[in-house]
Design an enzyme around this catalytic site. Structure first.
Site, PDB file in Angstrom:
ATOM      1  CB  THR A 272      19.313 -37.329   2.395  1.00  0.00           C
ATOM      2  OG1 THR A 272      18.167 -38.170   2.251  1.00  0.00           O
ATOM      3  CG2 THR A 272      19.544 -36.580   1.095  1.00  0.00           C
TER       4      THR A 272
ATOM      5  CD  GLU B  90      -1.290  -2.331   2.117  1.00  0.00           C
ATOM      6  OE1 GLU B  90      -2.082  -2.996   2.801  1.00  0.00           O
ATOM      7  OE2 GLU B  90      -0.053  -2.539   2.070  1.00  0.00           O
TER       8      GLU B  90
ATOM      9  N   GLY C 199      15.392 -37.875   2.441  1.00  0.00           N
ATOM     10  CA  GLY C 199      15.101 -38.904   1.447  1.00  0.00           C
ATOM     11  C   GLY C 199      13.773 -39.606   1.666  1.00  0.00           C
TER      12      GLY C 199
ATOM     13  CB  SER D  86      18.977 -41.338  -6.976  1.00  0.00           C
ATOM     14  OG  SER D  86      19.634 -40.449  -6.088  1.00  0.00           O
TER      15      SER D  86
END
Length: 315
Positions: free
Chosen positions: A186, A42, A248, A158
């Site tokens: 992970t 604003e 993971g 992966s």
């Protein structure tokens, strides 16, 4: 809403808000929330409009604030500018506002309309709204898999299941998040940096569930342990409005089974592992029968290069 979207990754923990002021003669002036400590939407629009704001109409996605924080109250600024009408998407659920801005405008004789495009604005501001109502961050679970639902080969490799466009989009999602959450497993196996690359944006707070090796690339990181609801409470106290869970499979399964995911983002690659020995999206027990399976709602499907991006939410 377009203006709000343009500052999505820069305003947290404040809401990303857009504002347009239309003068009595039909001229339009725009504003969007600046980073924390800067002007709200604003105030930005008022600065652009100047004297043209007097008697004009203000369109804003969220209720103007009514309290002194890092900046003065926007409701007072609108009153001082002499605007004639204010049209809002939503009332702000923040305990410091909660209708007080609207009350202040109406008390000053300004016409206020609330609820225009409310459903759309609610979706746009969903992470902020959840944080203000529950004290916990909005949880986005990011997953990437082959078309047969596999995330890694049996030997654990992966990386780069998806292509460049999908990875870039995932980094954009990371840049929108205040924190990124991974499990210590992970970190030990993949040693990720969890920084923002490929797009403009700030690095999120890196959160490890457990303890990361001292030499891990994820450092500096916040290491947390305990029950997931307690972890989310702590992140909420730290001002984390949106947290992205990146894995993971054990962490993903834990968040999913606990019902803590607000938005699922799944990148699907045109790849097939072709067997049942590759690793799946989730580790841990699944639904024991068809009657117990989780059912969600697909909210968006987008093609990114050769990959597909699916977004889901709880039904």
């Amino acid at each position: 809403m377009r203006l709000a979207a343009s500052v999505r990754g820069t305003t947290s923990p404040n809401p990303w808000v857009g504002c347009v002021i239309e003068s009595a003669s039909g001229d339009r002036f725009e504003g969007a929330t600046r980073p924390p400590g800067g002007a709200h939407a604003e105030a930005m629009a008022l600065a652009a409009a100047g004297d043209a704001a007097r008697g004009g109409t203000v369109w804003c996605t969220l209720e103007p604030c009514s309290h002194h924080g890092r900046t003065p109250p926007c409701a007072d600024a609108l009153i001082e500018a002499g605007v004639g009408r204010v049209v809002l998407g939503l009332e702000d659920p923040d305990e410091k506002v909660r209708g007080r801005g609207i009350e202040r405008l109406r008390a000053a004789g300004i016409e206020v309309e609330v609820g225009v495009c409310a459903e759309e604005v609610n979706r746009q501001l969903a992470p902020y709204l959840k944080h203000r109502v529950t004290g916990r961050p909005w949880i986005v679970l990011k997953l990437a898999a082959s078309l047969d639902g596999r995330t890694a080969a049996p030997d654990g490799t992966s990386q780069w299941i998806t292509g460049d466009e999908a990875r870039t989009d995932a980094h954009r999602l990371r840049a929108e998040s205040d924190a990124v959450i991974v499990g210590a497993g992970t970190v030990r196996s993949d040693d990720p940096t969890l920084t923002v690359r490929h797009v403009e944006g700030r690095d999120p707070l890196r959160v490890v569930l457990g303890t990361a090796p001292e030499t891990a690339k994820v450092h500096p990181a916040l290491e947390l342990s305990g029950e997931l609801p307690d972890v989310l409470d702590e992140l909420g106290r730290r001002g984390v409005v949106q947290a992205m869970v990146e894995g993971g499979a054990t962490v993903a399964g834990d968040f999913h089974r606990a019902g803590l995911v607000d938005r699922y983002v799944l990148y699907l690659a045109p790849t097939l592992f072709g067997g049942d020995d590759a690793r799946g999206l989730f580790a841990g027990p699944g639904a024991p029968s068809i009657d117990d399976v989780w059912r969600g709602r697909i909210t968006a499907v987008e093609r990114l290069g050769d990959d597909l991006k699916l977004e889901m939410e709880p039904a």
